[in-house]
Enzyme design. Structure first.
Site, PDB file in Angstrom:
ATOM      1  N   SER A   1      47.647  51.960  56.303  1.00  0.00           N
ATOM      2  CA  SER A   1      47.037  50.723  56.328  1.00  0.00           C
ATOM      3  C   SER A   1      46.466  50.401  57.384  1.00  0.00           C
ATOM      4  O   SER A   1      45.718  49.270  57.530  1.00  0.00           O
ATOM      5  CB  SER A   1      47.910  49.533  55.497  1.00  0.00           C
ATOM      6  OG  SER A   1      48.986  49.324  56.288  1.00  0.00           O
TER       7      SER A   1
ATOM      8  N   THR B   1      17.940  17.882  33.306  1.00  0.00           N
ATOM      9  CA  THR B   1      19.049  18.179  32.472  1.00  0.00           C
ATOM     10  C   THR B   1      18.400  19.580  31.495  1.00  0.00           C
ATOM     11  O   THR B   1      17.340  19.178  31.524  1.00  0.00           O
ATOM     12  CB  THR B   1      19.468  17.320  31.380  1.00  0.00           C
ATOM     13  OG1 THR B   1      18.521  17.056  30.510  1.00  0.00           O
ATOM     14  CG2 THR B   1      20.218  16.038  32.396  1.00  0.00           C
ATOM     15  N   HIS B   2      19.143  20.531  31.521  1.00  0.00           N
ATOM     16  CA  HIS B   2      18.653  21.742  31.037  1.00  0.00           C
ATOM     17  C   HIS B   2      17.309  22.400  31.613  1.00  0.00           C
ATOM     18  O   HIS B   2      16.766  23.003  31.141  1.00  0.00           O
ATOM     19  CB  HIS B   2      18.306  21.467  29.385  1.00  0.00           C
ATOM     20  CG  HIS B   2      19.334  20.692  28.767  1.00  0.00           C
ATOM     21  ND1 HIS B   2      20.226  21.142  27.737  1.00  0.00           N
ATOM     22  CD2 HIS B   2      19.287  19.363  28.569  1.00  0.00           C
ATOM     23  CE1 HIS B   2      20.959  20.194  27.187  1.00  0.00           C
ATOM     24  NE2 HIS B   2      20.221  19.260  27.819  1.00  0.00           N
TER      25      HIS B   2
ATOM     26  N   SER C   1       7.545  40.991  52.066  1.00  0.00           N
ATOM     27  CA  SER C   1       7.668  42.168  51.183  1.00  0.00           C
ATOM     28  C   SER C   1       6.989  43.286  52.055  1.00  0.00           C
ATOM     29  O   SER C   1       5.920  43.101  52.548  1.00  0.00           O
ATOM     30  CB  SER C   1       6.863  41.754  49.954  1.00  0.00           C
ATOM     31  OG  SER C   1       6.470  43.190  49.162  1.00  0.00           O
TER      32      SER C   1
ATOM     33  N   LYS D   1       4.026  37.512  50.183  1.00  0.00           N
ATOM     34  CA  LYS D   1       5.412  36.992  49.800  1.00  0.00           C
ATOM     35  C   LYS D   1       6.227  36.632  51.009  1.00  0.00           C
ATOM     36  O   LYS D   1       6.286  37.157  52.152  1.00  0.00           O
ATOM     37  CB  LYS D   1       5.949  38.103  48.919  1.00  0.00           C
ATOM     38  CG  LYS D   1       5.507  38.528  47.794  1.00  0.00           C
ATOM     39  CD  LYS D   1       6.370  39.085  46.612  1.00  0.00           C
ATOM     40  CE  LYS D   1       7.296  38.124  46.355  1.00  0.00           C
ATOM     41  NZ  LYS D   1       8.080  38.768  45.225  1.00  0.00           N
TER      42      LYS D   1
ATOM     43  N   GLU E   1      19.336  34.250  47.614  1.00  0.00           N
ATOM     44  CA  GLU E   1      19.769  35.124  46.561  1.00  0.00           C
ATOM     45  C   GLU E   1      21.120  35.776  46.983  1.00  0.00           C
ATOM     46  O   GLU E   1      21.968  36.025  46.056  1.00  0.00           O
ATOM     47  CB  GLU E   1      18.734  36.298  46.537  1.00  0.00           C
ATOM     48  CG  GLU E   1      17.319  35.827  45.795  1.00  0.00           C
ATOM     49  CD  GLU E   1      16.375  36.499  45.993  1.00  0.00           C
ATOM     50  OE1 GLU E   1      16.042  37.438  44.995  1.00  0.00           O
ATOM     51  OE2 GLU E   1      15.701  36.933  47.068  1.00  0.00           O
TER      52      GLU E   1
ATOM     53  N   GLN F   1      50.557  45.906  49.628  1.00  0.00           N
ATOM     54  CA  GLN F   1      49.496  46.143  50.899  1.00  0.00           C
ATOM     55  C   GLN F   1      48.149  46.077  50.535  1.00  0.00           C
ATOM     56  O   GLN F   1      47.493  46.241  51.286  1.00  0.00           O
ATOM     57  CB  GLN F   1      49.904  47.696  51.230  1.00  0.00           C
ATOM     58  CG  GLN F   1      49.080  48.360  52.366  1.00  0.00           C
ATOM     59  CD  GLN F   1      49.710  49.443  52.925  1.00  0.00           C
ATOM     60  OE1 GLN F   1      50.938  49.408  53.697  1.00  0.00           O
ATOM     61  NE2 GLN F   1      49.365  50.577  52.589  1.00  0.00           N
TER      62      GLN F   1
ATOM     63  N   LYS G   1      45.320  43.029  51.499  1.00  0.00           N
ATOM     64  CA  LYS G   1      44.584  42.313  52.761  1.00  0.00           C
ATOM     65  C   LYS G   1      43.036  42.756  52.482  1.00  0.00           C
ATOM     66  O   LYS G   1      42.263  41.911  52.991  1.00  0.00           O
ATOM     67  CB  LYS G   1      45.002  43.373  53.752  1.00  0.00           C
ATOM     68  CG  LYS G   1      46.414  42.706  54.319  1.00  0.00           C
ATOM     69  CD  LYS G   1      47.124  43.584  55.212  1.00  0.00           C
ATOM     70  CE  LYS G   1      48.768  43.549  55.283  1.00  0.00           C
ATOM     71  NZ  LYS G   1      49.146  43.997  53.867  1.00  0.00           N
TER      72      LYS G   1
HETATM   73  N1  ARG Z   1      51.766  47.674  55.674  1.00  0.00           N
HETATM   74  C1  ARG Z   1      52.661  47.249  54.851  1.00  0.00           C
HETATM   75  C2  ARG Z   1      51.992  46.154  54.074  1.00  0.00           C
HETATM   76  O1  ARG Z   1      50.808  45.781  54.401  1.00  0.00           O
HETATM   77  C3  ARG Z   1      53.801  46.418  55.740  1.00  0.00           C
HETATM   78  C4  ARG Z   1      54.864  46.243  54.957  1.00  0.00           C
HETATM   79  C5  ARG Z   1      55.765  47.497  54.613  1.00  0.00           C
HETATM   80  N2  ARG Z   1      56.916  47.302  54.376  1.00  0.00           N
HETATM   81  C6  ARG Z   1      57.642  48.459  53.728  1.00  0.00           C
HETATM   82  N3  ARG Z   1      58.913  48.270  53.149  1.00  0.00           N
HETATM   83  N4  ARG Z   1      57.213  49.600  53.516  1.00  0.00           N
HETATM   84  O2  ARG Z   1      52.521  45.828  52.971  1.00  0.00           O
END
Ligand code: ARG
Length: 463
Positions: free
Chosen positions: A28, A160-161, A282, A288, A295, A327, A330
């Site tokens: 990761s 409205t509408h 454009s 334009k 947008e 994981q 993120k």
């Molecule tokens: N890179 C892992 C995550 O983002 C960290 C935690 C990993 N924990 C484990 N027991 N493998 O979730």
């Protein structure tokens, strides 16, 4: 010493290193390096606590502290070499610490696991985003307040509408968005209060046998208290979901406003002129000026809400406690946060720069029989007609004007009286758009005085 050459991280248990595909799916570091600062902050708090409780010697803790600070500057200056073989940010930092300070580095992980570590890092990261959203929204609200204040009495059609309904004021329309973004602000603030409990010290899932001080680390990291259940602490991602839910609603509000700006800036409406700074041209049509920023803001809700949905699906059905599925949290949050902040900043810039085309707004405000309701209300108030009859008389007059190709105030008194004998010349007072908006003095109504009162209230709130 255990031989750690065959497997960089788990040499004790593992005889062989991971397959390249295993490394690719498992690592990761490519994205979680964005939490480096939070990771180091968490580790510093943990090391200081381990020293204060006598679990670590002061000299080890000091070596760790200095090593972590060195790593932080290496990362900030782009000198740090991230390694996918070391999986994630936590292992990358720890391995570098080992290179820098040797043996004490191995003591940092006492009474801690990557499970509580990642939960803590990620919470700190999300908390920063809640604060950034807070600031971004305040700036946007301020830009809207300036527009509202300048145009508190500029008339425009209310819809409205998307059909002309009744005249409203520019300021009132701007203040509608202030209310929406104000609720977004309070949603982010609510989420921050709820999420502000520290997972650190939950360890892998069960807590630890070391005499750690969770109050101390919680306080050092700006949390209100330690999270009260170690299983929950390591497997809770509600905070990320709440952030993205609030972000989704906020992005939805942004998209509604963006849509209005797209419509309003069109040649058919000409209600606003967007600045050159927030428009594009454009490549083929020289005339334009496109509202691309609006947008794109309109589109962002798709990916932000998508990120929220994606993480919901990741978390659904996960047994306690930590699973590697988590994981996947993120990248969704990073993408949602980046795009929300960008959309907020772009909208703030556009609103600050845009010019309301006051005359076009006023001309449109008076067309489309926008004061028909005022006429019906007058028939109720003055000759005392039941509202349903007043509605009918007004409808007849609208049809008459439509047939003549004119607006209501262009009908003669004679023509009006041919529909209802009790109509007098006083009726013309309520057919003007200014009178119409000025009369809507009910609390929260569109009258300029009401708009100004709301502007004052919001300025007070934002102080
Ligand atoms: N890179 C892992 C995550 O983002 C960290 C935690 C990993 N924990 C484990 N027991 N493998 O979730």
């Amino acid at each position: 010493m255990t031989d750690t050459t065959s497997n960089k991280m788990w040499g004790g248990r593992f005889a062989a290193g991971p397959d390249a595909i295993m490394e690719a799916i498992n690592a990761s570091i490519g994205f979680d390096k964005r939490m480096a600062a939070q990771d180091i902050k968490g580790s510093r708090a943990h090391a200081a606590m381990l020293a204060a409780t006598g679990i670590l010697t002061d000299s080890d803790a000091e070596a760790i502290r200095e090593g972590l600070l060195t790593i932080l500057s290496e990362i900030e200056e782009g000198r740090f070499e991230f390694s996918a073989a070391l999986e994630d940010i936590h292992m990358n930092v720890e391995a570098r610490l080992k290179e820098l300070i040797g043996e004490p580095a191995g003591r940092l992980h006492t009474g801690r696991s990557r499970n509580d570590q990642v939960a803590t890092d990620f919470k700190l990261w999300v908390r920063d985003q809640l604060d950034a959203a807070d600031e971004g929204l305040q700036a946007l609200i301020r830009a809207l307040l300036s527009q509202a204040e300048a145009g508190a009495d500029w008339v425009m059609p209310g819809f409205t509408h998307l059909q002309t309904a009744q005249p409203v004021t520019w300021g009132h329309h701007m203040m509608a968005y202030v209310e929406m973004f104000g609720r977004d602000l309070s949603r982010f603030r609510d989420a921050r209060k709820r999420m502000n409990e520290c997972p650190l010290g939950a360890a892998a899932l069960a807590g630890t046998s070391f005499p750690i001080d969770r109050e101390m680390t919680a306080e050092a990291l700006g949390f209100d208290r330690p999270a009260a259940n170690s299983l929950d602490a390591v497997s809770d991602r509600d905070f990320a979901l709440e952030f993205m839910s609030a972000a989704s609603i906020c992005a939805m509000h942004l998209s509604r406003f963006a849509e209005e700006l797209v419509i309003w800036s069109s040649a058919q409406f000409r209600f606003v002129a967007l600045s050159d700074r927030f428009s594009t041209g454009s490549s083929i049509m020289p005339q334009k000026k496109n509202p691309d920023a609006a947008e794109l803001i309109r589109a962002k809700v798709g990916r932000i809400f998508g990120a929220n949905t994606a993480l919901m699906m990741v978390m659904k059905g996960l047994p306690l406690a930590y699973s590697k599925d988590m994981q996947e949290d993120k990248e969704q949050v990073f993408d949602a946060a980046d795009n929300l902040m960008l959309a907020l900043a772009a909208m703030t810039g556009m609103v600050g720069d845009m010019t309301a085309e006051r005359e076009n707004l006023a001309a449109a405000a008076g067309s489309g029989f926008s004061t028909a309701t005022d006429l019906a209300d007058w028939l109720v108030r003055v000759p005392n007609l039941p509202f349903r009859d007043a509605h009918h008389v007004t409808g007849t007059l609208v049809a008459m004007a439509e047939k003549q190709g004119c607006d209501l105030p262009d009908l003669t008194l004679k023509q009006m009286q041919s529909v209802h004998g009790e109509i007098t010349k006083d009726v013309f007072d309520v057919l003007g758009v200014d009178n119409s908006v000025n009369s809507r003095m009910s609390y929260g109504g569109t009258a300029p005085a009401q708009v100004r009162a709301q502007v004052t209230r919001w300025k007070e709130i934002l102080k």
